[in-house]
Design a protein around this motif. Sequence first.
Motif, short mmCIF file in Angstrom:
data_model
loop_
_atom_site.label_atom_id
_atom_site.label_comp_id
_atom_site.label_asym_id
_atom_site.label_seq_id
_atom_site.Cartn_x
_atom_site.Cartn_y
_atom_site.Cartn_z
N LEU A 183 0.83 -1.21 0.00
CA LEU A 183 0.00 0.00 0.00
C LEU A 183 0.86 1.25 0.00
O LEU A 183 0.40 2.32 -0.41
N LYS A 188 0.01 5.74 0.17
CA LYS A 188 0.04 5.37 1.58
C LYS A 188 -0.66 6.39 2.47
O LYS A 188 -1.19 6.03 3.52
N PHE A 191 -4.40 5.40 2.65
CA PHE A 191 -4.66 4.23 3.50
C PHE A 191 -4.29 4.49 4.96
O PHE A 191 -4.89 3.91 5.85
N LEU A 194 -7.23 6.13 6.31
CA LEU A 194 -8.29 5.13 6.43
C LEU A 194 -8.13 4.34 7.73
O LEU A 194 -9.09 4.13 8.48
N SER A 224 -11.02 2.11 -2.57
CA SER A 224 -11.35 1.57 -1.23
C SER A 224 -11.95 2.66 -0.37
O SER A 224 -11.67 3.85 -0.56
N LEU A 387 -12.02 -2.94 0.63
CA LEU A 387 -10.84 -2.84 -0.22
C LEU A 387 -11.19 -3.22 -1.65
O LEU A 387 -11.84 -4.25 -1.88
N ALA A 398 -2.94 -6.28 0.28
CA ALA A 398 -3.46 -5.02 0.83
C ALA A 398 -4.12 -5.25 2.19
O ALA A 398 -3.97 -4.46 3.12
N LEU A 402 -2.90 -3.53 5.65
CA LEU A 402 -3.82 -2.71 6.44
C LEU A 402 -4.01 -3.29 7.84
O LEU A 402 -4.09 -2.55 8.83
#
Length: 546
Positions: A183, A188, A191, A194, A224, A387, A398, A402
């Motif tokens: 990611l 990055k 995410f 997120l 996502s 995702l 991924a 995460l």
Amino acid sequence: VSTQSTGDFSNYKMTSQTVKLYADDASEERGENARLSSFMGAISITDLIKTTLGPKGMDKILVSMQNPEETLVTNDGATILKSIHVDNPAAKVLIEISKTQDEEIGDGTTSVCVLAGEILRESEKLISQKIHPQTIISGLKEATLIATHALEKSSIEKTIHKPEDWKNTLTRIALTTLSSKILGHSDKTFFANLAVDAVMRLKGSSNLQAIHIIKKLGGTLHDSFLDEGFILEKKIGVGQPKKLIRPKILLANTAMDTDKIKIFGARVRVSTTSELAAIEEAERNRMIEKCNKILQHGCNCFINRQLIYNLPEQFFSDNGVMAIEHADFEGIERLALVLGAEIVSTFDTVETHKLGTCEVVEEILLGEEKAIKFSGVPLGEACTIVLRGSSQHLLEEAERSLHDALCVLVNTVKCPKIVLGAGCAEMLMAKAVESAANEVMGKKSLVYLAYANALRMIPTIIADNAGFDSAELISQLKTLHNTTPNYGINILSGQPADINKLEIYECLRAKKHVVASSSEAAQMILRSDTILKAAPRKRENDRKLQ
């Protein structure tokens, strides 16, 4: 045997014979051979995965032996080590500490294995200088305590009472974690935000079960999103309501097929078709009775872990009840948590069963497939991360990336102390251990220096993987740490930089776990001087031949 009082045993000859201690196929390695075998196994595992360390680490392609079409592309240390099968006992020890790191912290799985291997590499040099393993073990214990103390002393404590500063700190930690993952190569920051938003919803709780991750093929990783609520990847029954406001939800784990005779080997013989029809009618009546008992609970949404067959599905449709089937065990457990319900298997006692509820339950379109969304659930911190990706391999990697970020953030919330990353913490610990070596007399000072060298191998490997001149970089960092202990490697420029200004942070708890686990594993391997391998179990065909 009697002898004379003079004690003359000259007439008796002592005969020596070999005592067989182990089975025929058992093997034994002792002393230097056993130690050398352990070192070689551990160092080989380290050399295998050290190229995956850092933001510029390389990926590994893992191909299954049973199914050659099943491949796995990853740079996650724990995933790689879980997937390979090794015979060396020392290598298995490193694999176990990597698994433990993954379960306890979520990140640092490669670092813990690499550091343990480098400690053993340095210990091998000390043993070749005739230093006893117990001296090395004693020195390693003391050096680890010094390094941990220096790490804690350099840590920065953050407060959750300043929301903006706390969120920024969590974001920087998430960015550091994701920088070495797949990611980190796409977006990055997206995410990291997120993951931080999901953890901030937990409001200090460490219950990651409240964060549900769904993988949907299609689109790109940037598609996502985080959804406030719980999404279940199932469909609502035919002819049933697709949306309910403030529903009463009954969760169950029960068989909703016809109650057939389930005794193994039992048979029922009938002489006429009317008798067969009577049996089928009895089964039908029993299922209708079971469905009526479910309705007596006052629920208008029924979720079952097992399948719901045509008859009960039609019954629920006629009575305006939403029925959801085959919510697997993990799904039903999460639903019980977020909806505040209990999972039931029998329906005789209506008053003792606790129903779940939420604001809205409705069918939504997720990608090109239907799913069920529960909004306004009692467990307010519950959320779902969806995702998207172009391939299954990408989605799986991924999800692992995460999950690691979420675990590190949760550990940071538990212990809100951070340390500087980018190799700065390792250089700082190495400097503290090296300084202590000057005050220790005897062979232990050599052990201290060896441990300091092992710690410096972490930034060295990070620099090597990025294609920089590691010898020059580490030399500059050693000089800078004599005056300012905030310098590490800027992986973009390949030059030493003030990590405090770059805001590259790591979780103190994760770093301490890496240092402690790697040292303990190295000590365990050093303490062993014999390897005994049991004889393999004989197969039935071999026994018959004998």
